[in-house]
Design an enzyme around this catalytic site. Structure first.
Site, short mmCIF file in Angstrom:
data_model
loop_
_atom_site.label_atom_id
_atom_site.label_comp_id
_atom_site.label_asym_id
_atom_site.label_seq_id
_atom_site.Cartn_x
_atom_site.Cartn_y
_atom_site.Cartn_z
N HIS A 62 43.58 46.67 39.09
CA HIS A 62 43.37 47.60 40.21
C HIS A 62 43.84 49.02 39.91
O HIS A 62 44.80 49.24 39.17
CB HIS A 62 44.11 47.11 41.45
CG HIS A 62 43.69 45.75 41.88
ND1 HIS A 62 44.42 44.98 42.75
CD2 HIS A 62 42.60 44.99 41.57
CE1 HIS A 62 43.82 43.82 42.94
NE2 HIS A 62 42.71 43.80 42.23
N LYS A 72 52.56 54.49 39.89
CA LYS A 72 53.14 53.25 40.43
C LYS A 72 54.36 52.84 39.61
O LYS A 72 54.35 52.94 38.38
CB LYS A 72 52.07 52.16 40.28
CG LYS A 72 51.99 51.13 41.35
CD LYS A 72 50.82 50.20 41.05
CE LYS A 72 49.51 50.74 41.55
NZ LYS A 72 48.38 49.85 41.32
N TYR A 132 56.63 47.05 44.46
CA TYR A 132 55.91 48.26 44.04
C TYR A 132 56.46 49.49 44.75
O TYR A 132 56.79 49.42 45.94
CB TYR A 132 54.46 48.19 44.49
CG TYR A 132 53.59 47.12 43.91
CD1 TYR A 132 53.42 45.91 44.56
CD2 TYR A 132 52.89 47.36 42.74
CE1 TYR A 132 52.58 44.95 44.05
CE2 TYR A 132 52.04 46.40 42.23
CZ TYR A 132 51.90 45.20 42.89
OH TYR A 132 51.05 44.24 42.40
N ASP A 168 38.75 39.92 43.19
CA ASP A 168 39.09 40.06 41.77
C ASP A 168 38.16 39.26 40.88
O ASP A 168 37.98 39.59 39.71
CB ASP A 168 40.55 39.65 41.53
CG ASP A 168 41.53 40.69 42.06
OD1 ASP A 168 42.74 40.39 42.10
OD2 ASP A 168 41.08 41.79 42.45
C1 LIG Z 1 47.36 47.42 47.93
C2 LIG Z 1 47.38 47.36 49.44
C3 LIG Z 1 46.69 46.38 50.13
N1 LIG Z 1 46.73 46.38 51.50
C4 LIG Z 1 46.04 45.32 52.22
C5 LIG Z 1 44.58 45.16 51.87
C6 LIG Z 1 44.33 43.68 52.07
O1 LIG Z 1 44.06 43.44 53.43
C7 LIG Z 1 45.66 43.04 51.72
C8 LIG Z 1 45.69 42.48 50.32
O2 LIG Z 1 45.20 43.50 49.49
P1 LIG Z 1 44.77 43.16 48.01
O3 LIG Z 1 44.05 41.85 47.96
O4 LIG Z 1 44.10 44.39 47.44
O5 LIG Z 1 46.20 42.97 47.32
P2 LIG Z 1 46.43 42.80 45.75
O6 LIG Z 1 45.32 42.05 45.10
O7 LIG Z 1 47.81 42.32 45.59
O8 LIG Z 1 46.35 44.30 45.21
C9 LIG Z 1 47.45 44.89 44.53
O9 LIG Z 1 47.50 44.26 43.27
C10 LIG Z 1 47.45 45.07 42.13
C11 LIG Z 1 47.97 44.29 40.94
C12 LIG Z 1 48.11 46.40 42.27
O10 LIG Z 1 48.64 46.98 41.32
C13 LIG Z 1 48.08 47.05 43.59
O11 LIG Z 1 49.39 47.14 44.11
C14 LIG Z 1 47.23 46.37 44.56
O12 LIG Z 1 45.89 46.68 44.27
O13 LIG Z 1 46.64 44.08 51.84
C15 LIG Z 1 47.43 47.32 52.21
O14 LIG Z 1 47.43 47.30 53.45
N2 LIG Z 1 48.11 48.31 51.53
C16 LIG Z 1 48.10 48.36 50.17
O15 LIG Z 1 48.74 49.27 49.61
#
Ligand SMILES: Cc1cn([C@H]2C[C@H](O)[C@@H](COP(=O)(O)OP(=O)(O)O[C@H]3O[C@H](C)C(=O)[C@H](O)[C@H]3O)O2)c(=O)[nH]c1=O
Length: 179
Positions: A62, A72, A132, A168
């Site tokens: 991401h 980050k 993070y 993903d």
């Molecule tokens: C990143 C983020 C997500 N969200 C919400 C969006 C979705 O409803 C839920 C899960 O999001 P997501 O599936 O994108 O989460 P990850 O797959 O853990 O994403 C993270 O994983 C990779 C490894 C990273 O480096 C970033 O921190 C980030 O992209 O949290 C938020 O509300 N705020 C945020 O800052």
């Protein structure tokens, strides 16, 4: 705190220097002035936590698109992860190179990830928690990703059959003309 540059330009590994006594230890884990002395941004806007139930969970790769690219800091507060950074900056000497570091609650390491470098990880233990800090705010419409298993990057992951989100698992292939 010591800083060591990784093979990815502008990405650094921060390691603590514990001051121990009979109670345990104290250590500096972040210092704005020390980062600034290396040309790095230490002032963070947001912090987040990612809890992962099972070993083998993979999140990534991401990044946030312009003009909301993010710096980050990533560390692990419980368990152990195989943390990967991938350079997507076309003008970088490490463009399309990736680098992996083991981050764990035990090694207290922090990875500094610059703008334009994608981030992902695979957990090596159940109940791994990732902490993070971001120097730029999260902007949902600018949250982007590339495939964890794209042959354009050929990232070596430690555990087969990763646990992935639908998102993903469904990123398109990286455009070959970019490679
Ligand atoms: C990143 C983020 C997500 N969200 C919400 C969006 C979705 O409803 C839920 C899960 O999001 P997501 O599936 O994108 O989460 P990850 O797959 O853990 O994403 C993270 O994983 C990779 C490894 C990273 O480096 C970033 O921190 C980030 O992209 O949290 C938020 O509300 N705020 C945020 O800052």
């Amino acid at each position: 705190m010591t800083l060591t540059e990784t093979p990815i330009a502008g990405a650094w590994l921060l390691e603590i220097q514990p001051i121990s006594d009979e109670r345990g230890f104290f250590a500096r884990s972040l210092c704005v002035d020390t980062l600034a002395a290396h040309g790095l941004e230490g002032r963070m806007q947001q912090q987040s936590v990612s809890f992962n139930q099972r070993r083998g969970t993979l999140r990534g790769m991401h990044y946030q698109s312009a003009p909301h690219e993010e710096i980050k800091l990533v560390r692990v507060t419980q368990g152990r992860i195989y943390d990967v950074i991938l350079d997507l900056r076309r003008d970088s000497p490490s463009y399309l190179r990736w680098h992996a570091v083991e981050l764990s609650a035990d090694n207290h390491r922090t990875l500094y990830i610059p703008k334009g470098v994608a981030h992902g990880f695979q957990t090596l233990e159940d109940h791994s928690e990732v902490f993070y800090q971001m120097a730029q705010a999260y902007v949902p419409g600018h949250s982007c990703g590339v495939r964890w298993d794209d042959p354009a990057f050929a990232i070596d992951w430690p555990l087969a059959a990763p646990i992935l989100s639908e998102r993903d698992a469904s990123y398109p292939s990286y455009p070959s003309e970019s490679a």
